[in-house]
Design a protein around this motif. Structure first.
Motif, PDB file in Angstrom:
ATOM      1  N   ALA A 437       0.819  -1.216   0.000  1.00 23.33           N
ATOM      2  CA  ALA A 437       0.000   0.000   0.000  1.00 23.33           C
ATOM      3  C   ALA A 437       0.849   1.260   0.000  1.00 23.33           C
ATOM      4  CB  ALA A 437      -0.931  -0.005   1.211  1.00 23.33           C
ATOM      5  N   ASN A 438       2.174   1.096   0.078  1.00 25.17           N
ATOM      6  CA  ASN A 438       3.095   2.235   0.076  1.00 25.17           C
ATOM      7  C   ASN A 438       2.727   3.248   1.161  1.00 25.17           C
ATOM      8  OD1 ASN A 438       5.291   3.745  -0.735  1.00 25.17           O
ATOM      9  ND2 ASN A 438       4.201   4.734  -2.447  1.00 25.17           N
ATOM     10  N   VAL A 439       2.546   2.727   2.368  1.00 23.76           N
ATOM     11  CA  VAL A 439       2.148   3.562   3.499  1.00 23.76           C
ATOM     12  C   VAL A 439       3.337   4.397   3.957  1.00 23.76           C
ATOM     13  CG1 VAL A 439       1.284   3.550   5.875  1.00 23.76           C
ATOM     14  CG2 VAL A 439       0.421   1.876   4.209  1.00 23.76           C
ATOM     15  N   ARG A 440       3.121   5.699   4.102  1.00 25.14           N
ATOM     16  CA  ARG A 440       4.168   6.579   4.613  1.00 25.14           C
ATOM     17  C   ARG A 440       4.245   6.454   6.127  1.00 25.14           C
ATOM     18  NH1 ARG A 440       3.339  12.251   1.224  1.00 25.14           N
ATOM     19  NH2 ARG A 440       3.623  11.325  -0.876  1.00 25.14           N
ATOM     20  N   ARG A 441       5.426   6.357   6.630  1.00 29.87           N
ATOM     21  CA  ARG A 441       5.620   6.148   8.066  1.00 29.87           C
ATOM     22  C   ARG A 441       6.831   6.931   8.535  1.00 29.87           C
ATOM     23  NH1 ARG A 441       7.288   2.002   5.005  1.00 29.87           N
ATOM     24  NH2 ARG A 441       9.394   1.170   5.318  1.00 29.87           N
ATOM     25  N   LYS A 442       6.820   7.235   9.810  1.00 30.87           N
ATOM     26  CA  LYS A 442       7.941   7.920  10.432  1.00 30.87           C
ATOM     27  C   LYS A 442       8.691   6.935  11.322  1.00 30.87           C
ATOM     28  CE  LYS A 442       5.671  12.434  10.501  1.00 30.87           C
ATOM     29  NZ  LYS A 442       5.210  13.574  11.343  1.00 30.87           N
TER      30      LYS A 442
END
Length: 507
Positions: A437-442
């Protein structure tokens, strides 16, 4: 005289027949023969009365005037040749003929063919003195250094005649006249190649109509910033120079389609190169590049990229955006891996990857259906991705690689693995979903177990789905190209779901 000879002959006959001595007879006959020959020679000379023909004499024709050449010829002959000589004027021309028995093939001091007063320099190809050679507007003489003068005259003429093309190549130029910027905006082609130029004048930026600029085979160490004003430039050729950097405003050349900087000393390409939206061919082979800027991935019209024989260790991750790329040369670099996105350059036809440190190729290299030529010699590859078998390669070279041996089963049997469970763990399922899902994360937002899985993710050879621990792998040997049987390796992320993730059928 005849009576004397007759009496003498009669007396000799009496002596010969009376004596009867053979030795005496022989001596008398020899004396008579020599006497007859001598008399015959004398009589023949008196009858002819002609002198013997004179010997042929060598000639030398000089291009100078009679007075100058006479002086040089006489001085030369009295110092070196003591034989008789004379001067003869040719009535049909002003040339002077110097005739003697011996003369060298060329006089050491020949008069200038223009003024006829001063001796011409022997190494001058025009046989002119220094003054006359410099006055000649078309003279390009290394002996008198008239190249720059001739070029200045050519540029001055071009300023008046307003030509479309100007060729100043092969003139041994060390500097370019500043007036070249005033030739006019109608100039479309400027050729300064094959000289010894160290720098270019700033005035070259005034040639706003220039479309082709050839600077190859010079000694240029940098290009002026004013070159960024040539917004109509289509081709810029700077190969075989000593360029250490390119102008920072290179991106202003919005119409540039061909950029050639092969065999220079470049350590980096300017970031502004990403603004060259119309660039189709980029040649940066044989430099000292340590990396390529990410902005190079914005060159969506690029069809040829030659960056071999550099110090590249990696490529931009977004290189897969170069959809129009047909030729890619990455040979003789220090690459240890290739980005997976390179398999999206589906227009690639020829790829050179020889002389690197590659261990594997991207699993999805089989997507390059247009690929016909692949070179991977002199690397550290043990096996190739299974998708390589789907390509119809006309040329495939993989020599000098530690490839797995089909005979030695122990060398590759440990690559055949199957999952111990029917389903992956929950942590791996979460990691797969995050990547898909190409989730953006920190950093720090996810559990450490998931962060660890995300750092070791790989991609399936069949569906390109992500996986880490749960997969099936196998090695088999198959033909690639023509007469190349090589080991192929595939990894399946969902071995228990053949309909979702079918393995490649290999013989």
């Amino acid at each position: 005289m005849l009576e004397f000879l007759k009496d003498t002959w009669q007396h000799l006959q009496d002596v010969i027949f009376v004596s009867g001595n053979a030795a005496s007879v022989s001596i008398i006959i020899f004396v008579i023969t020599m006497l007859v020959i001598t008399i015959g020679c004398v009589v023949t000379g008196l009858i002819s009365g002609k002198d013997p023909p004179p010997k042929k004499r060598k000639k030398y024709i000089s291009r100078g005037t009679s007075s100058v050449v006479s002086c040089h010829a006489t001085r030369h002959l009295t110092g070196r040749n003591k034989k008789k000589h004379f001067l003869r004027s040719n009535s049909s021309s002003n040339n002077v003929v110097v005739t003697t028995h011996e003369l060298p093939p060329r006089l050491t001091n020949t008069a200038c063919v223009s003024c006829g007063i001063v001796a011409a320099k022997r190494s001058c190809q025009y046989d002119l003195c220094a003054t006359c050679c410099r006055k000649n507007q078309k003279s390009i003489c290394n002996a008198h250094g008239t190249g720059l003068v001739a070029v200045q005259n050519l540029v001055e003429c071009a300023c008046c005649e307003k030509p479309i093309e100007l060729d100043l190549s092969y003139l041994e130029l060390k500097q370019c006249p500043n007036r070249i910027g005033y030739v006019g905006t109608q100039l479309a082609t400027l050729n300064l190649s094959n000289n010894r130029l160290v720098l270019l004048p700033l005035e070259i930026g005034c040639l706003r109509g220039l479309k082709e600029l050839f600077l190859q085979y010079n000694c240029l160490q940098s290009l002026p910033e004013t070159i960024g004003y040539l917004t109509n430039l289509h081709e810029l050729d700077c190969k075989n120079n000593q360029l250490h950097k390119l102008p920072s405003n290179l991106g202003n050349l919005s119409n540039l389609t061909v950029l050639n900087v092969i065999n220079n000393q470049l350590k980096a390409l300017p970031v502004s190169i990403g603004k060259l939206g119309k660039l189709e061919e980029l040649y940066a082979h044989s430099n000292k590049l340590k990396g390529l800027p990410e902005e190079i991935c914005n060159l969506l019209n690029l069809t040829a990229l030659y960056v071999g024989e550099n110090q590249l260790k990696n490529l931009p991750a977004r290189i897969g955006q170069l959809y129009c790329l047909k030729e890619l040369d990455l040979s003789s670099c220090s690459l240890s891996s290739l980005p997976d996105s390179i398999s999206r350059c589906t227009s690639l036809i020829r790829v050179w990857l020889s002389n690197n440190r590659l261990r594997v190729l991207p699993d999805q290299i089989g997507r390059l259906h247009s690929l016909k030529e692949l070179h991977v010699r002199n690397n550290q590859i043990e096996y190739f991705p299974a998708s390589l078998a789907t390509l119809q390669l006309y040329t495939f070279s993989a020599n000098n690689n530690p490839l797995l041996s089909e005979v030695d089963r122990k060398s590759w049997c440990h690559y055949n693995k199957s999952p111990s469970t029917s389903m992956p763990s929950l942590f791996e399922i979460c990691a797969r979903k995050i990547i898909s899902a190409n989730v953006r994360r920190k950093e720090g937002e996810l559990p450490k177990e998931i962060e660890k899985i995300l750092s070791a993710v790989r991609f399936c050879s069949s569906c390109e789905g992500p996986f880490v621990y749960h997969f099936k792998s196998e090695v088999c040997f198959n033909n690639v190209g023509i007469f190349h049987r090589v080991p192929l390796y595939q990894q399946i992320c969902s071995p228990n779901q053949p309909s979702r993730c079918p393995p490649l059928e290999l013989s």
